[in-house]
Scaffold this motif. Structure first.
Motif, mmCIF file in Angstrom:
data_model
loop_
_atom_site.group_PDB
_atom_site.id
_atom_site.type_symbol
_atom_site.label_atom_id
_atom_site.label_comp_id
_atom_site.label_asym_id
_atom_site.label_seq_id
_atom_site.Cartn_x
_atom_site.Cartn_y
_atom_site.Cartn_z
ATOM 1 N N ARG A 40 0.755 -1.019 -0.068
ATOM 2 C CA ARG A 40 0.029 0.140 0.035
ATOM 3 C C ARG A 40 0.881 1.359 -0.072
ATOM 4 N NH1 ARG A 40 -5.300 -1.224 0.987
ATOM 5 N NH2 ARG A 40 -5.812 -3.207 2.082
ATOM 6 N N GLN A 41 2.110 1.301 0.699
ATOM 7 C CA GLN A 41 2.992 2.415 0.777
ATOM 8 C C GLN A 41 3.419 2.769 -0.696
ATOM 9 O OE1 GLN A 41 2.887 -0.350 2.586
ATOM 10 N NE2 GLN A 41 3.653 0.186 4.755
ATOM 11 N N VAL A 42 3.671 2.025 -1.651
ATOM 12 C CA VAL A 42 3.983 2.460 -2.943
ATOM 13 C C VAL A 42 2.683 2.874 -3.761
ATOM 14 C CG1 VAL A 42 4.767 1.205 -5.245
ATOM 15 C CG2 VAL A 42 6.019 0.568 -2.982
ATOM 16 N N LEU A 43 1.600 2.044 -3.462
ATOM 17 C CA LEU A 43 0.154 2.414 -4.165
ATOM 18 C C LEU A 43 -0.022 3.949 -3.669
ATOM 19 C CD1 LEU A 43 -1.628 -0.827 -4.105
ATOM 20 C CD2 LEU A 43 -0.092 -0.090 -5.986
ATOM 21 N N GLY A 236 8.346 -2.171 -6.448
ATOM 22 C CA GLY A 236 8.102 -0.772 -7.058
ATOM 23 C C GLY A 236 7.345 -1.192 -8.286
ATOM 24 N N PRO A 237 6.781 0.066 -9.065
ATOM 25 C CA PRO A 237 5.874 -0.007 -10.355
ATOM 26 C C PRO A 237 6.717 -0.776 -11.415
ATOM 27 C CG PRO A 237 6.216 2.129 -9.467
ATOM 28 C CD PRO A 237 7.344 1.272 -8.911
ATOM 29 N N THR A 238 6.043 -1.270 -12.445
ATOM 30 C CA THR A 238 6.539 -1.343 -13.801
ATOM 31 C C THR A 238 6.733 -0.059 -14.272
ATOM 32 O OG1 THR A 238 4.456 -1.397 -14.769
ATOM 33 C CG2 THR A 238 5.309 -3.595 -14.075
ATOM 34 N N GLY A 239 7.962 -0.191 -15.392
ATOM 35 C CA GLY A 239 8.110 0.885 -16.098
ATOM 36 C C GLY A 239 9.409 1.697 -15.543
ATOM 37 N N GLY A 292 7.397 5.898 -7.097
ATOM 38 C CA GLY A 292 7.064 4.726 -6.623
ATOM 39 C C GLY A 292 8.241 3.716 -6.181
ATOM 40 N N LEU A 293 9.070 3.790 -7.076
ATOM 41 C CA LEU A 293 10.538 3.082 -6.635
ATOM 42 C C LEU A 293 11.053 3.570 -5.443
ATOM 43 C CD1 LEU A 293 12.511 0.764 -7.309
ATOM 44 C CD2 LEU A 293 13.743 2.528 -8.873
ATOM 45 N N ASP A 298 12.221 2.727 0.292
ATOM 46 C CA ASP A 298 11.786 3.103 1.779
ATOM 47 C C ASP A 298 11.199 1.802 2.427
ATOM 48 O OD1 ASP A 298 12.775 5.578 1.320
ATOM 49 O OD2 ASP A 298 10.862 6.526 1.135
ATOM 50 N N TYR A 299 10.385 1.173 1.700
ATOM 51 C CA TYR A 299 9.602 0.042 2.437
ATOM 52 C C TYR A 299 10.692 -1.156 2.670
ATOM 53 C CZ TYR A 299 6.045 -3.694 3.047
ATOM 54 O OH TYR A 299 5.362 -4.789 3.829
ATOM 55 N N LEU A 300 11.337 -1.374 1.852
ATOM 56 C CA LEU A 300 12.362 -2.563 1.850
ATOM 57 C C LEU A 300 13.240 -2.056 2.999
ATOM 58 C CD1 LEU A 300 12.703 -3.646 -1.664
ATOM 59 C CD2 LEU A 300 11.439 -4.784 -0.085
#
Length: 415
Positions: A40-43, A236-239, A292-293, A298-300
Motif C-alpha cells: 500500500r505504501q507504494v500504491l 516498485g512499479p513497472t516501467g 514509486g520506486l 523506503d519500504y524494503l
C-alpha cells in the motif's frame, strides 16, 4: 522456523494477497521472480503523486514542477543510498533492466578507445543469462564483428569456470553476467569472475535484477563497472529500471538516446551533452514510476534487506526439502539452499510445465511456466520448459505446503 519475518503483519500491506480466486481458493502467489506485488505504501505514493504533484520535471518554475522534480530526484537519492553508490549522479533511470543493459551495449559499440568494442575484441557472457543479457551482446557482436564467448553450465546448475582463462582473454573488452539466475536461482561467484576480468582490463557488467530485491547490495563492494536492475521486482512499479555506472565511465561514454533534457546546448550544426545522469535520460522520464520506486526502497529498507535475505533463505531451504518429497520431480539447478536465490525451477515427470501451471492455477497457485527468457538453460538440460516457483518477503511455509499439495493434485490429475 528460524529466520522468518512476521509475514502476517507484512502481508497486510499487500492488498492483492487477500484475493480469493477460482471458486473460493485464496491466492498463493509464487511468481515473484517475474514481478513482485506492491505494498500500500507504494500504491499510496503513486496516487499522491498523480493527485497532488503531477508535472514535468526539471525545467518548470511553478510549484507543481518543483515538487515533481524534488520527488523524482529524491528517488534517485534513495536508490543511490540503497545500493551504496558513491554518487547520486551514477544512478540512471531507465524503463527496465533490459533497457539498462542495452544502454551499456550500445555505448560500448559507439565509444572511442579504450572502451570501444570492435572486430578485434571479445565479449564474455554465460549460458544462464536472461535473454536481456544475451541478445544485446549478440547484436553488438553482429554490428561490430566482435567475438562472443560464454561460460557453460555444470550438471548441477552452476557456472563452469574451469576454462575461465579461455573465456576471458586479453582480447576481452566486456564481461557481462547475472549475479542470480532468474531460472535456476544460482548465485554466481562474483569475486572470481571480476578478478579475472580486471586482470585483462575488461569492463564488468552485472545483471542484478534477481539480487537487489532480495539481499543487501553494495555496488562498491561488488567492484563492477555497471549494474542493472529493475523496479517491478522489488515492490516498485513497472516501467522503471536502474543502471548504475562508475562516474568516470559515464563521463567518457557517449549517450544512448538523443532528445530533450540530455543536452547542454543545441544548434543546427551540433550539440553538447549534459553531465550524467541526465546525459542518459532523454525526454520526459518515468517520473511517477521513480517516485514509486523510491517508496519501495523506503519500504524494503524499513524491514531490512538482511532480514529479507534471511527470510527467503529459510523459505527456499524449506521449499527444496518439501519438493524433494514429490515423486518424479526434478529440480533444474542447485538442489540445496546453498548459494542460491529464491527461484526454483523444476520438471514433473513427463507432464508439460504448461499443464502443471494450469492445474496449479485452478488450485489458486500462481507459478511461472516456460523457458523464463533463459532458453539456453533449457537447451542445456534437454527440456522444453520448466515450472518455476519463486518466493519473496511475504512468502510463507504454508504457501510452500500448498504448492506441494497442488503438485500432488497435478500428478493425480494426469494419472
Amino acid at each position: 522456523m528460524p529466520g522468518l519475518l512476521d509475514t502476517e503483519a507484512i502481508r497486510k500491506d499487500f492488498p492483492v494477497l487477500d484475493r480469493v480466486i477460482h471458486d473460493g481458493k485464496k491466492l498463493v502467489y509464487l511468481d515473484n521472480a517475474a514481478t513482485s506485488q506492491k505494498p500500500r505504501q507504494v500504491l499510496d505514493a503513486l496516487n499522491d503523486y498523480y493527485e497532488r504533484h503531477n508535472a514535468n520535471v526539471h525545467r518548470g518554475v511553478h510549484v507543481l514542477a518543483e515538487e515533481a522534480t524534488a520527488l523524482y530526484e529524491g528517488a534517485r537519492d534513495k536508490v543511490a543510498a540503497f545500493v551504496n553508490a558513491p554518487s547520486r549522479d551514477e544512478v540512471i533511470f531507465t524503463k527496465n533492466a533490459s533497457e539498462s543493459l542495452n544502454l551499456v551495449a550500445n555505448m560500448l559499440g559507439w565509444a572511442d578507445e579504450p572502451y570501444r568494442v570492435d572486430q578485434n575484441t571479445e565479449i564474455a557472457i554465460t549460458e544462464m543469462e536472461h535473454h536481456s543479457n544475451i541478445v544485446p551482446w549478440q547484436l553488438l557482436a553482429q554490428r561490430t564483428g566482435a567475438k562472443l564467448r560464454w561460460f557453460g553450465l555444470t550438471d548441477d546448475g552452476r557456472l563452469d569456470l574451469s576454462n575461465i582463462d579461455e573465456v576471458i582473454t586479453e582480447r576481452t573488452k566486456v564481461v557481462s553476467f547475472t549475479l542470480v539466475s532468474n531460472i535456476m536461482g544460482t548465485v554466481n561467484p562474483v569475486e572470481e569472475i571480476v578478478r579475472r576480468a580486471q586482470e585483462v582490463g575488461a569492463l564488468v557488467v552485472v545483471d542484478a535484477s534477481q539480487a537487489v530485491p532480495h539481499m543487501p547490495f553494495d555496488v562498491q563492494a561488488i567492484q563492477a563497472d555497471f549494474v542493472a536492475f529493475t523496479g517491478h521486482k522489488m515492490c516498485g512499479p513497472t516501467g522503471i529500471g536502474v543502471l548504475w555506472g562508475r562516474q568516470e565511465l559515464l563521463e567518457d561514454l557517449p549517450p544512448f538516446l538523443g532528445g530533450g533534457e540530455m543536452i547542454e546546448t543545441v544548434s543546427m550544426h551540433s550539440s553538447t551533452y549534459a553531465p550524467a545522469p541526465h546525459k542518459f535520460e532523454a525526454g520526459t522520464p518515468p517520473i511517477a514510476q521513480a517516485v514509486g520506486l523510491g517508496a519501495a526502497v523506503d519500504y524494503l529498507s524499513g524491514i531490512g534487506m538482511d532480514k529479507i535475505a534471511a527470510h527467503e533463505h529459510a523459505i527456499t531451504e524449506y521449499a527444496v526439502q518439501r519438493l524433494a518429497e514429490v515423486p518424479d520431480l526434478r529440480i533444474i539447478g542447485p538442489t540445496t539452499a546453498e548459494d542460491r536465490g529464491a527461484a526454483i525451477s523444476f520438471v514433473l515427470g513427463d507432464i508439460h510445465p504448461h499443464d502443471v501451471g494450469q492445474v496449479l492455477d485452478e488450485q489458486g497457485i500462481a507459478v511461472r511456466v516456460g523457458h523464463h527468457c533463459a532458453r539456453p538453460v533449457c537447451l542445456r538440460y534437454g527440456i522444453p520448459a520448466t515450472t518455476r516457483a519463486s518466493f519473496y518477503l511475504y512468502s510463507t511455509p504454508a504457501e510452500v505446503d500448498a504448492l506441494v499439495e497442488g503438485l500432488e493434485h497435478v500428478r493425480n490429475f494426469f494419472g
